[in-house]
Enzyme design. Structure first.
Site, PDB file in Angstrom:
ATOM      1  N   ARG A 231       0.874  -1.197   0.100  1.00 32.95           N
ATOM      2  CA  ARG A 231       0.107   0.103   0.035  1.00 32.95           C
ATOM      3  C   ARG A 231       1.009   1.312  -0.198  1.00 32.95           C
ATOM      4  NH1 ARG A 231      -3.236  -2.607  -1.833  1.00 32.95           N
ATOM      5  NH2 ARG A 231      -5.395  -3.071  -0.888  1.00 32.95           N
ATOM      6  N   GLU A 260      -2.440   7.366  -5.191  1.00 34.94           N
ATOM      7  CA  GLU A 260      -2.653   6.828  -6.283  1.00 34.94           C
ATOM      8  C   GLU A 260      -4.211   6.901  -6.636  1.00 34.94           C
ATOM      9  OE1 GLU A 260      -1.760   2.667  -5.298  1.00 34.94           O
ATOM     10  OE2 GLU A 260      -3.739   1.993  -5.509  1.00 34.94           O
ATOM     11  N   HIS A 292      -0.489  -0.269  -9.873  1.00 37.44           N
ATOM     12  CA  HIS A 292      -1.175  -1.168  -8.961  1.00 37.44           C
ATOM     13  C   HIS A 292      -1.592  -2.330  -9.903  1.00 37.44           C
ATOM     14  CE1 HIS A 292      -3.436  -1.365  -4.894  1.00 37.44           C
ATOM     15  NE2 HIS A 292      -3.408  -2.533  -5.181  1.00 37.44           N
TER      16      HIS A 292
HETATM   17  P1  NAI Z   1      -1.865 -11.277   4.903  1.00 40.51           P
HETATM   18  O1  NAI Z   1      -2.962 -11.037   5.611  1.00 40.51           O
HETATM   19  O2  NAI Z   1      -1.981 -12.807   4.507  1.00 40.51           O
HETATM   20  O3  NAI Z   1      -0.653 -11.130   5.679  1.00 40.51           O
HETATM   21  C1  NAI Z   1      -0.304  -9.885   5.951  1.00 40.51           C
HETATM   22  C2  NAI Z   1       0.880 -10.009   7.098  1.00 40.51           C
HETATM   23  O4  NAI Z   1       1.565  -8.589   7.569  1.00 40.51           O
HETATM   24  C3  NAI Z   1       0.571 -10.918   8.498  1.00 40.51           C
HETATM   25  O5  NAI Z   1       1.281 -11.844   8.511  1.00 40.51           O
HETATM   26  C4  NAI Z   1       0.601  -9.787   9.526  1.00 40.51           C
HETATM   27  O6  NAI Z   1       0.779 -10.094  10.966  1.00 40.51           O
HETATM   28  C5  NAI Z   1       1.711  -8.751   8.877  1.00 40.51           C
HETATM   29  N1  NAI Z   1       1.653  -7.491   9.709  1.00 40.51           N
HETATM   30  C6  NAI Z   1       0.661  -6.724   9.909  1.00 40.51           C
HETATM   31  N2  NAI Z   1       0.867  -5.404  10.508  1.00 40.51           N
HETATM   32  C7  NAI Z   1       2.504  -5.445  10.297  1.00 40.51           C
HETATM   33  C8  NAI Z   1       3.586  -4.447  10.467  1.00 40.51           C
HETATM   34  N3  NAI Z   1       3.037  -3.301  11.093  1.00 40.51           N
HETATM   35  N4  NAI Z   1       4.764  -4.949  10.122  1.00 40.51           N
HETATM   36  C9  NAI Z   1       4.989  -6.202   9.566  1.00 40.51           C
HETATM   37  N5  NAI Z   1       4.018  -7.104   9.226  1.00 40.51           N
HETATM   38  C10 NAI Z   1       2.791  -6.743   9.709  1.00 40.51           C
HETATM   39  O7  NAI Z   1      -1.905 -10.528   3.570  1.00 40.51           O
HETATM   40  P2  NAI Z   1      -1.321 -10.952   2.076  1.00 40.51           P
HETATM   41  O8  NAI Z   1      -2.261 -11.362   1.412  1.00 40.51           O
HETATM   42  O9  NAI Z   1       0.105 -11.439   2.196  1.00 40.51           O
HETATM   43  O10 NAI Z   1      -1.336  -9.165   1.545  1.00 40.51           O
HETATM   44  C11 NAI Z   1      -0.229  -8.239   1.925  1.00 40.51           C
HETATM   45  C12 NAI Z   1      -0.817  -6.744   1.454  1.00 40.51           C
HETATM   46  O11 NAI Z   1      -0.388  -6.798   0.051  1.00 40.51           O
HETATM   47  C13 NAI Z   1      -2.260  -6.514   1.510  1.00 40.51           C
HETATM   48  O12 NAI Z   1      -2.441  -5.804   2.669  1.00 40.51           O
HETATM   49  C14 NAI Z   1      -2.371  -5.353   0.421  1.00 40.51           C
HETATM   50  O13 NAI Z   1      -2.119  -4.247   1.276  1.00 40.51           O
HETATM   51  C15 NAI Z   1      -1.260  -5.855  -0.285  1.00 40.51           C
HETATM   52  N6  NAI Z   1      -1.696  -6.331  -1.878  1.00 40.51           N
HETATM   53  C16 NAI Z   1      -1.413  -5.744  -2.941  1.00 40.51           C
HETATM   54  C17 NAI Z   1      -1.850  -6.106  -4.213  1.00 40.51           C
HETATM   55  C18 NAI Z   1      -1.480  -5.420  -5.519  1.00 40.51           C
HETATM   56  O14 NAI Z   1      -1.959  -5.546  -6.546  1.00 40.51           O
HETATM   57  N7  NAI Z   1      -0.164  -4.627  -5.407  1.00 40.51           N
HETATM   58  C19 NAI Z   1      -2.796  -7.032  -4.216  1.00 40.51           C
HETATM   59  C20 NAI Z   1      -3.244  -7.892  -2.975  1.00 40.51           C
HETATM   60  C21 NAI Z   1      -2.756  -7.367  -1.831  1.00 40.51           C
END
Ligand code: NAI
Length: 329
Positions: A231, A260, A292
Protein backbone atom coordinates in the site's frame (compact mmCIF):
# COMPACT_ATOMS: atom_id res chain seq x y z
CA UNK A 1 -32.89 -12.36 -8.17
CA UNK A 2 -30.17 -10.68 -6.08
CA UNK A 3 -28.77 -7.53 -7.66
CA UNK A 4 -25.24 -6.23 -7.21
CA UNK A 5 -23.54 -3.02 -8.34
CA UNK A 6 -19.88 -3.42 -9.25
CA UNK A 7 -18.04 -0.09 -9.02
CA UNK A 8 -14.80 1.00 -10.69
CA UNK A 9 -15.45 -1.67 -13.33
CA UNK A 10 -12.66 -2.26 -15.84
CA UNK A 11 -12.64 -4.25 -19.05
CA UNK A 12 -10.50 -6.89 -17.38
CA UNK A 13 -13.07 -7.35 -14.55
CA UNK A 14 -15.93 -8.24 -16.83
CA UNK A 15 -15.29 -11.72 -18.29
CA UNK A 16 -14.74 -13.48 -14.95
CA UNK A 17 -17.56 -11.62 -13.16
CA UNK A 18 -19.98 -12.20 -16.06
CA UNK A 19 -19.19 -15.91 -15.94
CA UNK A 20 -19.78 -15.97 -12.18
CA UNK A 21 -23.02 -13.97 -12.27
CA UNK A 22 -24.41 -16.54 -14.71
CA UNK A 23 -23.12 -19.45 -12.64
CA UNK A 24 -24.47 -18.08 -9.33
CA UNK A 25 -27.67 -16.57 -10.76
CA UNK A 26 -27.00 -12.94 -9.74
CA UNK A 27 -27.88 -9.80 -11.67
CA UNK A 28 -24.75 -7.68 -11.98
CA UNK A 29 -24.47 -4.08 -13.12
CA UNK A 30 -21.05 -2.67 -13.95
CA UNK A 31 -20.38 0.99 -13.14
CA UNK A 32 -17.14 2.47 -14.47
CA UNK A 33 -17.24 5.22 -11.88
CA UNK A 34 -15.70 4.74 -8.46
CA UNK A 35 -17.96 4.54 -5.44
CA UNK A 36 -17.80 7.73 -3.38
CA UNK A 37 -20.07 10.35 -1.80
CA UNK A 38 -21.13 11.65 -5.23
CA UNK A 39 -21.83 8.31 -6.87
CA UNK A 40 -23.35 6.36 -3.98
CA UNK A 41 -26.89 7.11 -5.26
CA UNK A 42 -26.18 4.61 -8.05
CA UNK A 43 -26.24 1.88 -5.39
CA UNK A 44 -29.89 2.54 -4.61
CA UNK A 45 -31.97 -0.54 -5.38
CA UNK A 46 -29.10 -3.04 -5.17
CA UNK A 47 -28.67 -5.75 -2.54
CA UNK A 48 -24.91 -5.28 -2.38
CA UNK A 49 -21.99 -3.33 -3.79
CA UNK A 50 -18.78 -4.84 -5.12
CA UNK A 51 -15.86 -2.45 -4.66
CA UNK A 52 -12.13 -2.22 -5.27
CA UNK A 53 -9.08 -0.61 -3.66
CA UNK A 54 -9.72 3.00 -4.64
CA UNK A 55 -13.45 3.18 -4.02
CA UNK A 56 -14.25 5.45 -1.09
CA UNK A 57 -16.29 3.66 1.54
CA UNK A 58 -16.34 6.25 4.32
CA UNK A 59 -19.03 7.06 6.87
CA UNK A 60 -21.02 9.22 4.48
CA UNK A 61 -21.08 6.48 1.84
CA UNK A 62 -21.97 3.84 4.43
CA UNK A 63 -24.80 6.02 5.80
CA UNK A 64 -26.27 6.23 2.31
CA UNK A 65 -25.80 2.53 1.56
CA UNK A 66 -27.66 1.55 4.72
CA UNK A 67 -30.37 4.11 3.98
CA UNK A 68 -30.84 2.46 0.55
CA UNK A 69 -31.10 -0.97 2.16
CA UNK A 70 -27.80 -2.25 0.70
CA UNK A 71 -26.85 -5.21 2.87
CA UNK A 72 -23.26 -5.95 2.01
CA UNK A 73 -20.03 -4.36 0.82
CA UNK A 74 -18.01 -7.01 -1.02
CA UNK A 75 -14.41 -5.97 -1.52
CA UNK A 76 -12.95 -7.67 -4.59
CA UNK A 77 -9.47 -7.28 -3.10
CA UNK A 78 -7.53 -8.26 0.02
CA UNK A 79 -6.85 -4.80 1.53
CA UNK A 80 -9.70 -2.98 3.29
CA UNK A 81 -8.08 0.29 4.44
CA UNK A 82 -10.52 2.24 2.22
CA UNK A 83 -13.53 1.07 4.27
CA UNK A 84 -14.60 2.79 7.49
CA UNK A 85 -15.17 -0.43 9.42
CA UNK A 86 -16.23 1.44 12.54
CA UNK A 87 -19.13 3.03 10.68
CA UNK A 88 -20.04 -0.28 9.09
CA UNK A 89 -20.11 -2.21 12.38
CA UNK A 90 -23.54 -3.69 13.11
CA UNK A 91 -25.03 -1.82 10.13
CA UNK A 92 -23.68 -3.40 6.96
CA UNK A 93 -21.53 -6.47 6.41
CA UNK A 94 -18.09 -6.11 4.85
CA UNK A 95 -16.42 -9.09 3.18
CA UNK A 96 -13.21 -9.38 1.20
CA UNK A 97 -11.12 -11.76 -0.85
CA UNK A 98 -8.35 -12.56 1.63
CA UNK A 99 -6.24 -14.49 -0.84
CA UNK A 100 -6.65 -14.87 -4.54
CA UNK A 101 -3.21 -15.39 -5.92
CA UNK A 102 -0.36 -14.42 -3.60
CA UNK A 103 1.91 -15.71 -6.37
CA UNK A 104 0.68 -12.99 -8.75
CA UNK A 105 1.89 -10.22 -6.42
CA UNK A 106 5.06 -12.04 -5.39
CA UNK A 107 6.08 -12.67 -9.01
CA UNK A 108 5.40 -9.05 -9.93
CA UNK A 109 7.56 -7.94 -7.03
CA UNK A 110 10.43 -10.04 -8.36
CA UNK A 111 9.81 -8.73 -11.89
CA UNK A 112 10.20 -5.17 -10.56
CA UNK A 113 13.34 -6.06 -8.62
CA UNK A 114 14.99 -7.76 -11.58
CA UNK A 115 14.06 -4.84 -13.85
CA UNK A 116 15.67 -2.39 -11.43
CA UNK A 117 18.89 -4.28 -10.79
CA UNK A 118 19.45 -5.31 -14.44
CA UNK A 119 18.10 -2.00 -15.91
CA UNK A 120 15.58 -3.81 -18.11
CA UNK A 121 13.26 -0.78 -18.19
CA UNK A 122 16.07 1.35 -19.62
CA UNK A 123 17.37 -1.28 -22.04
CA UNK A 124 13.89 -1.71 -23.48
CA UNK A 125 13.68 1.99 -24.31
CA UNK A 126 17.23 2.10 -25.71
CA UNK A 127 16.92 -0.84 -28.06
CA UNK A 128 13.59 0.43 -29.42
CA UNK A 129 15.50 3.36 -30.90
CA UNK A 130 18.29 1.03 -32.11
CA UNK A 131 20.66 2.26 -29.43
CA UNK A 132 22.54 -0.91 -28.55
CA UNK A 133 25.01 0.67 -26.15
CA UNK A 134 25.17 -1.04 -22.76
CA UNK A 135 26.99 1.76 -20.96
CA UNK A 136 25.57 2.51 -17.48
CA UNK A 137 23.72 -0.80 -17.41
CA UNK A 138 26.01 -2.54 -14.91
CA UNK A 139 23.76 -4.33 -12.46
CA UNK A 140 24.38 -6.67 -9.57
CA UNK A 141 23.50 -10.25 -8.80
CA UNK A 142 20.77 -11.18 -6.35
CA UNK A 143 22.48 -14.37 -5.19
CA UNK A 144 23.88 -13.88 -1.70
CA UNK A 145 22.19 -10.49 -1.18
CA UNK A 146 20.05 -9.95 1.92
CA UNK A 147 16.37 -9.23 1.41
CA UNK A 148 14.33 -7.93 4.36
CA UNK A 149 10.67 -8.92 4.22
CA UNK A 150 8.21 -6.80 6.22
CA UNK A 151 5.08 -8.92 6.63
CA UNK A 152 5.20 -12.71 6.28
CA UNK A 153 1.59 -13.35 5.32
CA UNK A 154 0.55 -15.08 2.12
CA UNK A 155 2.30 -12.72 -0.28
CA UNK A 156 5.39 -12.23 1.87
CA UNK A 157 5.84 -16.00 2.14
CA UNK A 158 5.40 -16.49 -1.63
CA UNK A 159 8.04 -13.80 -2.22
CA UNK A 160 10.38 -15.43 0.31
CA UNK A 161 10.26 -18.70 -1.65
CA UNK A 162 11.08 -16.85 -4.89
CA UNK A 163 13.99 -15.03 -3.21
CA UNK A 164 15.32 -18.30 -1.81
CA UNK A 165 15.22 -19.70 -5.34
CA UNK A 166 17.58 -16.90 -6.31
CA UNK A 167 19.96 -17.85 -3.49
CA UNK A 168 19.23 -14.75 -1.43
CA UNK A 169 19.53 -14.48 2.36
CA UNK A 170 16.07 -13.75 3.75
CA UNK A 171 15.38 -11.91 7.02
CA UNK A 172 11.84 -11.15 8.14
CA UNK A 173 9.82 -8.95 10.44
CA UNK A 174 6.20 -9.51 11.41
CA UNK A 175 4.45 -8.60 14.70
CA UNK A 176 2.75 -12.01 14.42
CA UNK A 177 5.60 -14.31 13.37
CA UNK A 178 4.85 -17.62 11.76
CA UNK A 179 5.76 -20.29 14.29
CA UNK A 180 6.75 -23.06 11.91
CA UNK A 181 10.44 -22.14 12.23
CA UNK A 182 10.87 -21.69 8.47
CA UNK A 183 11.64 -17.98 8.61
CA UNK A 184 14.49 -16.01 10.10
CA UNK A 185 12.74 -13.29 12.13
CA UNK A 186 14.79 -10.28 13.23
CA UNK A 187 13.87 -6.94 14.86
CA UNK A 188 12.58 -4.28 12.47
CA UNK A 189 15.75 -2.25 13.11
CA UNK A 190 17.83 -5.13 11.72
CA UNK A 191 15.67 -5.27 8.60
CA UNK A 192 16.43 -1.59 7.99
CA UNK A 193 20.14 -1.72 8.82
CA UNK A 194 21.03 -5.13 7.37
CA UNK A 195 19.10 -5.48 4.11
CA UNK A 196 20.27 -4.82 0.57
CA UNK A 197 16.65 -4.99 -0.51
CA UNK A 198 13.55 -4.26 1.59
CA UNK A 199 10.15 -5.52 0.46
CA UNK A 200 6.85 -4.46 2.03
CA UNK A 201 4.16 -7.13 2.33
CA UNK A 202 2.09 -5.92 5.29
CA UNK A 203 -1.36 -4.31 5.29
CA UNK A 204 -1.62 -0.56 5.88
CA UNK A 205 -2.64 0.14 9.49
CA UNK A 206 -2.67 3.21 11.72
CA UNK A 207 0.62 2.02 13.28
CA UNK A 208 2.62 1.35 10.16
CA UNK A 209 1.67 4.36 8.03
CA UNK A 210 5.00 5.75 6.71
CA UNK A 211 6.97 2.83 8.09
CA UNK A 212 9.50 3.91 5.46
CA UNK A 213 10.31 7.47 6.51
CA UNK A 214 13.30 9.83 6.89
CA UNK A 215 14.47 8.15 10.07
CA UNK A 216 14.16 4.56 8.85
CA UNK A 217 15.76 5.45 5.51
CA UNK A 218 18.73 6.99 7.35
CA UNK A 219 19.33 3.59 9.03
CA UNK A 220 19.45 1.69 5.74
CA UNK A 221 22.51 0.47 3.88
CA UNK A 222 23.74 2.82 1.20
CA UNK A 223 22.15 1.82 -2.09
CA UNK A 224 19.29 -0.15 -0.49
CA UNK A 225 16.46 -1.03 -2.86
CA UNK A 226 12.88 -0.57 -1.69
CA UNK A 227 10.03 -2.64 -3.10
CA UNK A 228 6.43 -1.74 -2.35
CA UNK A 229 3.63 -3.84 -3.78
CA UNK A 230 1.46 -3.42 -0.67
CA UNK A 231 0.00 0.00 0.00
CA UNK A 232 1.31 3.45 -0.96
CA UNK A 233 0.96 5.03 2.45
CA UNK A 234 3.50 2.64 3.94
CA UNK A 235 6.08 4.99 2.43
CA UNK A 236 6.56 8.71 3.07
CA UNK A 237 7.08 9.57 -0.59
CA UNK A 238 8.85 12.88 0.09
CA UNK A 239 11.35 11.08 2.31
CA UNK A 240 11.83 8.43 -0.37
CA UNK A 241 12.53 11.06 -3.02
CA UNK A 242 15.08 12.71 -0.71
CA UNK A 243 16.66 9.30 -0.10
CA UNK A 244 16.95 8.66 -3.82
CA UNK A 245 18.30 12.12 -4.60
CA UNK A 246 20.97 11.78 -1.92
CA UNK A 247 21.81 8.33 -3.38
CA UNK A 248 21.09 6.66 -0.04
CA UNK A 249 18.40 4.64 -1.80
CA UNK A 250 19.65 2.70 -4.82
CA UNK A 251 16.26 2.15 -6.44
CA UNK A 252 12.57 2.11 -5.63
CA UNK A 253 10.07 -0.21 -7.27
CA UNK A 254 6.52 0.83 -6.57
CA UNK A 255 3.28 -0.80 -7.62
CA UNK A 256 1.40 1.48 -5.22
CA UNK A 257 1.61 5.16 -4.38
CA UNK A 258 0.32 7.29 -1.51
CA UNK A 259 -1.98 9.40 -3.67
CA UNK A 260 -2.72 6.76 -6.28
CA UNK A 261 -6.51 6.98 -6.09
CA UNK A 262 -6.53 10.19 -8.19
CA UNK A 263 -4.36 8.83 -10.98
CA UNK A 264 -3.86 5.08 -11.07
CA UNK A 265 -5.93 2.86 -13.35
CA UNK A 266 -6.66 5.80 -15.72
CA UNK A 267 -5.00 7.04 -18.91
CA UNK A 268 -3.53 10.48 -18.14
CA UNK A 269 -1.12 10.45 -21.07
CA UNK A 270 -2.58 13.54 -22.73
CA UNK A 271 -3.18 15.72 -19.67
CA UNK A 272 -0.83 17.57 -17.33
CA UNK A 273 -0.42 15.65 -14.10
CA UNK A 274 -1.00 18.01 -11.18
CA UNK A 275 0.69 15.82 -8.60
CA UNK A 276 4.23 17.25 -8.36
CA UNK A 277 5.39 14.45 -6.08
CA UNK A 278 4.41 11.81 -8.61
CA UNK A 279 6.04 13.83 -11.40
CA UNK A 280 9.31 13.96 -9.45
CA UNK A 281 9.13 10.31 -8.55
CA UNK A 282 8.57 9.17 -12.13
CA UNK A 283 11.31 11.46 -13.44
CA UNK A 284 13.94 9.67 -11.32
CA UNK A 285 15.91 7.14 -13.37
CA UNK A 286 16.06 4.50 -10.64
CA UNK A 287 12.36 4.50 -9.83
CA UNK A 288 9.99 2.05 -11.50
CA UNK A 289 6.29 2.66 -11.04
CA UNK A 290 3.58 0.25 -12.11
CA UNK A 291 -0.04 1.17 -11.66
CA UNK A 292 -1.26 -1.24 -8.96
CA UNK A 293 -1.13 -4.12 -11.41
CA UNK A 294 0.65 -6.73 -9.31
CA UNK A 295 -2.59 -8.68 -8.88
CA UNK A 296 -3.45 -8.61 -12.58
CA UNK A 297 -3.15 -12.17 -13.81
CA UNK A 298 -5.83 -14.36 -15.41
CA UNK A 299 -5.57 -16.75 -12.49
CA UNK A 300 -6.09 -13.98 -9.94
CA UNK A 301 -9.05 -12.40 -11.77
CA UNK A 302 -10.88 -15.72 -11.93
CA UNK A 303 -10.17 -16.40 -8.30
CA UNK A 304 -11.32 -12.89 -7.24
CA UNK A 305 -14.64 -13.25 -9.09
CA UNK A 306 -15.20 -16.77 -7.70
CA UNK A 307 -14.48 -15.84 -4.07
CA UNK A 308 -16.51 -12.61 -4.27
CA UNK A 309 -19.50 -14.52 -5.69
CA UNK A 310 -19.11 -17.23 -3.07
CA UNK A 311 -18.92 -14.53 -0.34
CA UNK A 312 -22.19 -13.05 -1.60
CA UNK A 313 -23.89 -16.43 -1.94
CA UNK A 314 -22.87 -17.41 1.61
CA UNK A 315 -23.98 -14.09 3.11
CA UNK A 316 -27.44 -14.25 1.56
CA UNK A 317 -27.63 -17.93 2.51
CA UNK A 318 -27.08 -16.93 6.17
CA UNK A 319 -23.46 -18.10 6.53
CA UNK A 320 -21.15 -15.12 6.20
CA UNK A 321 -17.57 -15.91 5.23
CA UNK A 322 -14.45 -13.76 4.79
CA UNK A 323 -15.98 -10.99 6.90
CA UNK A 324 -13.86 -7.99 7.87
CA UNK A 325 -14.85 -6.70 11.27
CA UNK A 326 -14.00 -3.55 13.17
CA UNK A 327 -11.67 -4.09 16.10
CA UNK A 328 -10.87 -1.54 18.79
CA UNK A 329 -7.17 -0.60 18.42
P1 NAI B 1 -1.84 -11.38 4.88
O1 NAI B 1 -2.97 -10.93 5.73
O2 NAI B 1 -1.77 -12.81 4.45
O3 NAI B 1 -0.44 -11.03 5.59
C1 NAI B 1 -0.14 -9.79 6.10
C2 NAI B 1 0.95 -9.99 7.12
O4 NAI B 1 1.42 -8.69 7.53
C3 NAI B 1 0.49 -10.72 8.39
O5 NAI B 1 1.37 -11.79 8.69
C4 NAI B 1 0.53 -9.65 9.46
O6 NAI B 1 0.85 -10.16 10.75
C5 NAI B 1 1.63 -8.76 8.94
N1 NAI B 1 1.67 -7.41 9.50
C6 NAI B 1 0.64 -6.67 9.98
N2 NAI B 1 1.11 -5.48 10.42
C7 NAI B 1 2.45 -5.48 10.19
C8 NAI B 1 3.49 -4.56 10.44
N3 NAI B 1 3.24 -3.38 11.00
N4 NAI B 1 4.75 -4.90 10.09
C9 NAI B 1 5.02 -6.10 9.53
N5 NAI B 1 4.06 -7.01 9.28
C10 NAI B 1 2.81 -6.71 9.59
O7 NAI B 1 -1.85 -10.41 3.61
P2 NAI B 1 -1.29 -10.68 2.16
O8 NAI B 1 -2.30 -11.42 1.36
O9 NAI B 1 0.08 -11.23 2.25
O10 NAI B 1 -1.24 -9.18 1.57
C11 NAI B 1 -0.35 -8.21 2.08
C12 NAI B 1 -0.74 -6.86 1.50
O11 NAI B 1 -0.49 -6.84 0.09
C13 NAI B 1 -2.24 -6.52 1.59
O12 NAI B 1 -2.57 -6.00 2.85
C14 NAI B 1 -2.39 -5.48 0.51
O13 NAI B 1 -2.14 -4.21 1.07
C15 NAI B 1 -1.28 -5.83 -0.48
N6 NAI B 1 -1.81 -6.29 -1.77
C16 NAI B 1 -1.40 -5.66 -2.92
C17 NAI B 1 -1.85 -6.08 -4.16
C18 NAI B 1 -1.38 -5.43 -5.43
O14 NAI B 1 -1.96 -5.68 -6.50
N7 NAI B 1 -0.34 -4.61 -5.41
C19 NAI B 1 -2.83 -7.16 -4.26
C20 NAI B 1 -3.13 -7.81 -3.00
C21 NAI B 1 -2.66 -7.37 -1.81
Amino acid sequence: MLKFALFDAREYDRPAFERCSEKYGFALKFFETKLNEDTVTLANGFDGVIVFVNDTVNKEVIDKLTEYGVKIIALRCAGFNNVDLKSAKNRITVVRVPAYSPQAIAEHTMALLLSAVRKIHKAYIRTRSFNFSINEFTGFELQGKTVGIIGTGRIGRAFIEICRGFGMQVVCYDPHPDENGKYNYVPLETIFSGSDIISLHCPLTAENKHIINRETISKMKNGAIILNTSRGQLIDTQALIEGIRSEKIGAACLDVYEEESDVFFEDHSSVIIRDDTLLRLISLPNVIVTSHQAFLTREALNSIAETTSENLRCFFGGKTQNEVEYREQ
